[in-house]
Write an enzyme that holds these catalytic residues in place. Structure first.
Site, PDB file in Angstrom:
ATOM      1  N   SER A 177      23.975 -74.855  51.759  1.00  0.00           N
ATOM      2  CA  SER A 177      25.363 -75.278  51.977  1.00  0.00           C
ATOM      3  C   SER A 177      26.378 -74.417  51.232  1.00  0.00           C
ATOM      4  O   SER A 177      27.494 -74.196  51.727  1.00  0.00           O
ATOM      5  CB  SER A 177      25.523 -76.744  51.561  1.00  0.00           C
ATOM      6  OG  SER A 177      25.153 -76.924  50.194  1.00  0.00           O
ATOM      7  N   GLU A 217      13.859 -65.855  51.498  1.00  0.00           N
ATOM      8  CA  GLU A 217      14.807 -65.713  50.396  1.00  0.00           C
ATOM      9  C   GLU A 217      14.239 -64.807  49.307  1.00  0.00           C
ATOM     10  O   GLU A 217      14.959 -63.975  48.747  1.00  0.00           O
ATOM     11  CB  GLU A 217      15.146 -67.084  49.815  1.00  0.00           C
ATOM     12  CG  GLU A 217      16.020 -67.940  50.718  1.00  0.00           C
ATOM     13  CD  GLU A 217      16.237 -69.348  50.197  1.00  0.00           C
ATOM     14  OE1 GLU A 217      17.152 -70.009  50.694  1.00  0.00           O
ATOM     15  OE2 GLU A 217      15.485 -69.779  49.314  1.00  0.00           O
ATOM     16  N   LYS A 246      23.639 -78.192  39.518  1.00  0.00           N
ATOM     17  CA  LYS A 246      22.415 -77.395  39.555  1.00  0.00           C
ATOM     18  C   LYS A 246      22.070 -76.761  38.211  1.00  0.00           C
ATOM     19  O   LYS A 246      21.020 -76.142  38.064  1.00  0.00           O
ATOM     20  CB  LYS A 246      22.546 -76.300  40.633  1.00  0.00           C
ATOM     21  CG  LYS A 246      22.960 -76.835  42.003  1.00  0.00           C
ATOM     22  CD  LYS A 246      21.982 -77.872  42.527  1.00  0.00           C
ATOM     23  CE  LYS A 246      22.456 -78.501  43.838  1.00  0.00           C
ATOM     24  NZ  LYS A 246      22.521 -77.573  44.954  1.00  0.00           N
ATOM     25  N   ASP A 266      22.823 -65.872  47.088  1.00  0.00           N
ATOM     26  CA  ASP A 266      22.070 -67.028  47.566  1.00  0.00           C
ATOM     27  C   ASP A 266      22.349 -68.237  46.681  1.00  0.00           C
ATOM     28  O   ASP A 266      22.813 -68.096  45.545  1.00  0.00           O
ATOM     29  CB  ASP A 266      20.566 -66.709  47.546  1.00  0.00           C
ATOM     30  CG  ASP A 266      19.760 -67.550  48.521  1.00  0.00           C
ATOM     31  OD1 ASP A 266      20.322 -68.520  49.077  1.00  0.00           O
ATOM     32  OD2 ASP A 266      18.563 -67.258  48.717  1.00  0.00           O
TER      33      ASP A 266
END
Length: 238
Positions: free
Chosen positions: A34, A108, A126, A86
């Site tokens: 997202s 990734e 995070k 990323d």
């Protein structure tokens, strides 16, 4: 009205793009998730970045690139990437990360390792002192389908750290397991706080049937975290 989390993702992504991608770059890796949506949004706002070739890490990022009218490339064509941006599911103070909540960890990893510079973007939730404390859904492990039971047994018997649980990730709106873009399954293994994520990642990677592990260690140079108040907290690898 956007939530504090969404605003945080946006400011972190915009700043990461502005500080790490320039018109001199030729190839850029685009991650998944997202937060990356906002990174592509910012790239599209900057006309001087339109000539760059963009390498996706998933079906999602491929769509973001093509629907934005950007030039799509592949890792086969461009094995050397200037910068990859990323997201992450959890990041510790050494910039080790758990990634793969979206089941894209293999691609990734390939695109991140091919980059001269790897940049992570995320919201304040995070951040973590130790991997496995904030993200408790487990370390994502992509496995060859026929070997998933063998790998689950090995995870519980052959590692220096025993997992608290291992489970095959199941699809939400489909009967059966999640299938990655590479046609594989994902096992989520939760270990609690991980003292040495690099060592654990190496151990898991050696298990027969494992394609990739969602422990991204000693890779990122910098991470941008969007805070609740709209500021950006920047961590750099020491």
């Amino acid at each position: 009205m956007a939530s504090a989390v969404e605003k945080g993702k946006k400011v972190a992504a915009y700043r990461a793009v502005d500080e790490n991608i320039t018109a001199d770059h030729k190839v850029i890796g685009i991650g998944s998730g997202s937060t990356v949506v906002y990174a592509v949004e910012r790239i599209l706002q900057r006309k001087e970045l339109q000539h760059i070739v963009y390498i996706p890490t998933s079906f999602q990022s491929r769509l973001l690139i093509t629907e934005g009218g950007l030039t799509l490339g592949s890792i086969e064509q461009f094995p050397e990437i200037d910068v990859t941006i990323d997201g992450a599911d959890e990041v510790d103070s050494q910039l080790n990360a758990i990634k793969g909540g979206g089941a894209c960890q293999f691609q990734e990893m390939v695109v991140a390792k091919a980059a001269k510079k790897f940049v992570m973007i995320a919201d304040y939730r995070k951040k973590s002192k130790s991997l496995g404390t904030e993200w408790v859904k487990g370390v994502p492990i992509e496995v060859v389908p026929l070997a998933y039971k063998v790998v689950m047994q090995a995870l519980n018997s052959q590692l220096s750290v025993k997992p608290q649980f291992t489970k095959l990730r199941m699809a939400v709106q489909k009967a059966g397991p999640v299938v990655t873009d590479n046609g594989n399954f994902v096992i989520d293994a939760h270990f609690g706080p991980i003292a040495d994520p690099y060592k654990l990642g190496q151990e898991i990677k050696l298990l027969t049937g494992v394609l990739e592990v969602g422990l991204f260690c000693r890779m990122a140079e910098i991470a941008y975290f969007g805070e609740e108040d709209g500021s950006v907290d920047i961590w750099k690898r020491q």
